[in-house]
Scaffold this motif. Sequence first.
Motif, PDB file in Angstrom:
ATOM      1  N   VAL A  38       0.856  -1.185   0.000  1.00  0.00           N
ATOM      2  CA  VAL A  38       0.000   0.000   0.000  1.00  0.00           C
ATOM      3  C   VAL A  38       0.893   1.236   0.000  1.00  0.00           C
ATOM      4  CG1 VAL A  38      -1.763   1.311   1.257  1.00  0.00           C
ATOM      5  CG2 VAL A  38      -1.821  -1.197   1.286  1.00  0.00           C
ATOM      6  N   THR A  39       0.562   2.178  -0.863  1.00  0.00           N
ATOM      7  CA  THR A  39       1.203   3.486  -0.852  1.00  0.00           C
ATOM      8  C   THR A  39       0.116   4.533  -0.696  1.00  0.00           C
ATOM      9  OG1 THR A  39       3.060   2.798  -2.239  1.00  0.00           O
ATOM     10  CG2 THR A  39       2.578   5.163  -2.168  1.00  0.00           C
ATOM     11  N   ILE A  40       0.316   5.424   0.262  1.00  0.00           N
ATOM     12  CA  ILE A  40      -0.601   6.535   0.484  1.00  0.00           C
ATOM     13  C   ILE A  40       0.199   7.816   0.268  1.00  0.00           C
ATOM     14  CG2 ILE A  40      -2.185   7.663   2.094  1.00  0.00           C
ATOM     15  CD1 ILE A  40      -2.320   4.935   3.608  1.00  0.00           C
ATOM     16  N   ILE A  41      -0.256   8.629  -0.669  1.00  0.00           N
ATOM     17  CA  ILE A  41       0.436   9.873  -1.003  1.00  0.00           C
ATOM     18  C   ILE A  41      -0.482  11.056  -0.715  1.00  0.00           C
ATOM     19  CG2 ILE A  41       1.442  11.283  -2.853  1.00  0.00           C
ATOM     20  CD1 ILE A  41       2.209   8.673  -4.281  1.00  0.00           C
ATOM     21  N   ARG A  42       0.053  12.027   0.005  1.00  0.00           N
ATOM     22  CA  ARG A  42      -0.657  13.284   0.212  1.00  0.00           C
ATOM     23  C   ARG A  42       0.018  14.331  -0.671  1.00  0.00           C
ATOM     24  NH1 ARG A  42      -2.304  16.563   5.677  1.00  0.00           N
ATOM     25  NH2 ARG A  42      -2.801  18.493   4.609  1.00  0.00           N
ATOM     26  N   THR A  43      -0.772  14.970  -1.523  1.00  0.00           N
ATOM     27  CA  THR A  43      -0.246  16.012  -2.396  1.00  0.00           C
ATOM     28  C   THR A  43      -0.543  17.380  -1.784  1.00  0.00           C
ATOM     29  OG1 THR A  43      -2.288  16.189  -3.684  1.00  0.00           O
ATOM     30  CG2 THR A  43      -0.652  14.570  -4.426  1.00  0.00           C
ATOM     31  N   GLY A  44      -0.022  18.415  -2.399  1.00  0.00           N
ATOM     32  CA  GLY A  44      -0.353  19.775  -1.971  1.00  0.00           C
ATOM     33  C   GLY A  44       0.721  20.435  -1.139  1.00  0.00           C
ATOM     34  N   GLU A  45       0.284  21.341  -0.254  1.00  0.00           N
ATOM     35  CA  GLU A  45       1.192  22.159   0.557  1.00  0.00           C
ATOM     36  C   GLU A  45       2.081  21.350   1.495  1.00  0.00           C
ATOM     37  OE1 GLU A  45      -0.002  25.708   2.722  1.00  0.00           O
ATOM     38  OE2 GLU A  45      -1.672  25.910   1.306  1.00  0.00           O
ATOM     39  N   HIS A  46       1.532  20.288   2.030  1.00  0.00           N
ATOM     40  CA  HIS A  46       2.275  19.469   2.990  1.00  0.00           C
ATOM     41  C   HIS A  46       2.375  18.037   2.460  1.00  0.00           C
ATOM     42  CE1 HIS A  46       1.948  22.802   5.771  1.00  0.00           C
ATOM     43  NE2 HIS A  46       0.643  22.840   5.525  1.00  0.00           N
ATOM     44  N   PRO A  47       3.151  17.847   1.385  1.00  0.00           N
ATOM     45  CA  PRO A  47       3.217  16.514   0.780  1.00  0.00           C
ATOM     46  C   PRO A  47       3.867  15.494   1.716  1.00  0.00           C
ATOM     47  CG  PRO A  47       4.868  17.954  -0.196  1.00  0.00           C
ATOM     48  CD  PRO A  47       4.039  18.806   0.721  1.00  0.00           C
ATOM     49  N   ALA A  48       3.370  14.298   1.630  1.00  0.00           N
ATOM     50  CA  ALA A  48       3.907  13.204   2.442  1.00  0.00           C
ATOM     51  C   ALA A  48       3.515  11.890   1.762  1.00  0.00           C
ATOM     52  CB  ALA A  48       3.342  13.255   3.856  1.00  0.00           C
ATOM     53  N   SER A  49       4.205  10.844   2.107  1.00  0.00           N
ATOM     54  CA  SER A  49       3.806   9.530   1.609  1.00  0.00           C
ATOM     55  C   SER A  49       4.307   8.450   2.547  1.00  0.00           C
ATOM     56  CB  SER A  49       4.327   9.287   0.193  1.00  0.00           C
ATOM     57  OG  SER A  49       5.723   9.105   0.205  1.00  0.00           O
ATOM     58  N   ILE A  50       3.626   7.334   2.484  1.00  0.00           N
ATOM     59  CA  ILE A  50       4.039   6.152   3.231  1.00  0.00           C
ATOM     60  C   ILE A  50       3.777   4.943   2.350  1.00  0.00           C
ATOM     61  CG2 ILE A  50       1.790   5.946   4.388  1.00  0.00           C
ATOM     62  CD1 ILE A  50       3.450   4.724   6.769  1.00  0.00           C
ATOM     63  N   THR A  51       4.690   4.000   2.413  1.00  0.00           N
ATOM     64  CA  THR A  51       4.529   2.742   1.689  1.00  0.00           C
ATOM     65  C   THR A  51       4.834   1.612   2.660  1.00  0.00           C
ATOM     66  OG1 THR A  51       5.179   3.730  -0.414  1.00  0.00           O
ATOM     67  CG2 THR A  51       5.336   1.339  -0.252  1.00  0.00           C
ATOM     68  N   PHE A  52       3.987   0.599   2.643  1.00  0.00           N
ATOM     69  CA  PHE A  52       4.225  -0.566   3.501  1.00  0.00           C
ATOM     70  C   PHE A  52       3.683  -1.813   2.822  1.00  0.00           C
ATOM     71  CE2 PHE A  52       0.098   1.122   4.791  1.00  0.00           C
ATOM     72  CZ  PHE A  52      -0.699  -0.016   4.870  1.00  0.00           C
ATOM     73  N   ALA A  53       4.117  -2.955   3.330  1.00  0.00           N
ATOM     74  CA  ALA A  53       3.596  -4.242   2.856  1.00  0.00           C
ATOM     75  C   ALA A  53       3.080  -5.011   4.063  1.00  0.00           C
ATOM     76  CB  ALA A  53       4.673  -5.047   2.148  1.00  0.00           C
TER      77      ALA A  53
END
Length: 188
Positions: free
Chosen positions: A106-121
């Motif tokens: 799973v990858t969750i990406i936040r776009t915009g002013e405060h970008p962030a992401s997390i990837t895990f299995a």
Amino acid sequence: MMKLILASASPRRKELLAKTGLSFDIIPARGEETITKKIPAEVVMELSQQKAGEIASQQAEDCIIIGADTIVAKGDTIMGKPKDEADAYRMLESISDDCHQVYTGVTIIRTGEHPASITFAEKTDVYLYPISEQDIHAYIASGDPMDKAGAYGIQGDFAVHVKGIQGDYYNVVGLPIGRVYQELKKLM
């Protein structure tokens, strides 16, 4: 509330994400999947990153994108969706009366002013009873295995062959929704 997008056409993932009570749009990733890894957990993380990244790159507004990929593996042998009925038979025969693993990246990406992401299995061990040749043919004839990694869906008629699992049941269905929800709360 930030816009939430599921980068998947999977009806099972849609159903599981709906359990969060969050509203979301569905924009399936359509890009060519490129696999450069060999280890199952790394493969699903790589593919989930590609899916989420493709949809994130198309967004002009702040949003959160969820990309996911699920595979079945027996040891280091990865089983995707069967190419045909013979392939489905081979897969089902190989996991009968044994233990195999289901991995969802799973990858969750936040776009915009405060970008962030997390990837895990997430990994779940699945133990099956012996499955007779007759039962394998009957299950294949139902058409159910043809769009599923490893040629089966734990939530359907195949459930009669499952001896037990160790890990997240929903991971086997296609999305470890408990972990996804916890990670979403951190990014919202």
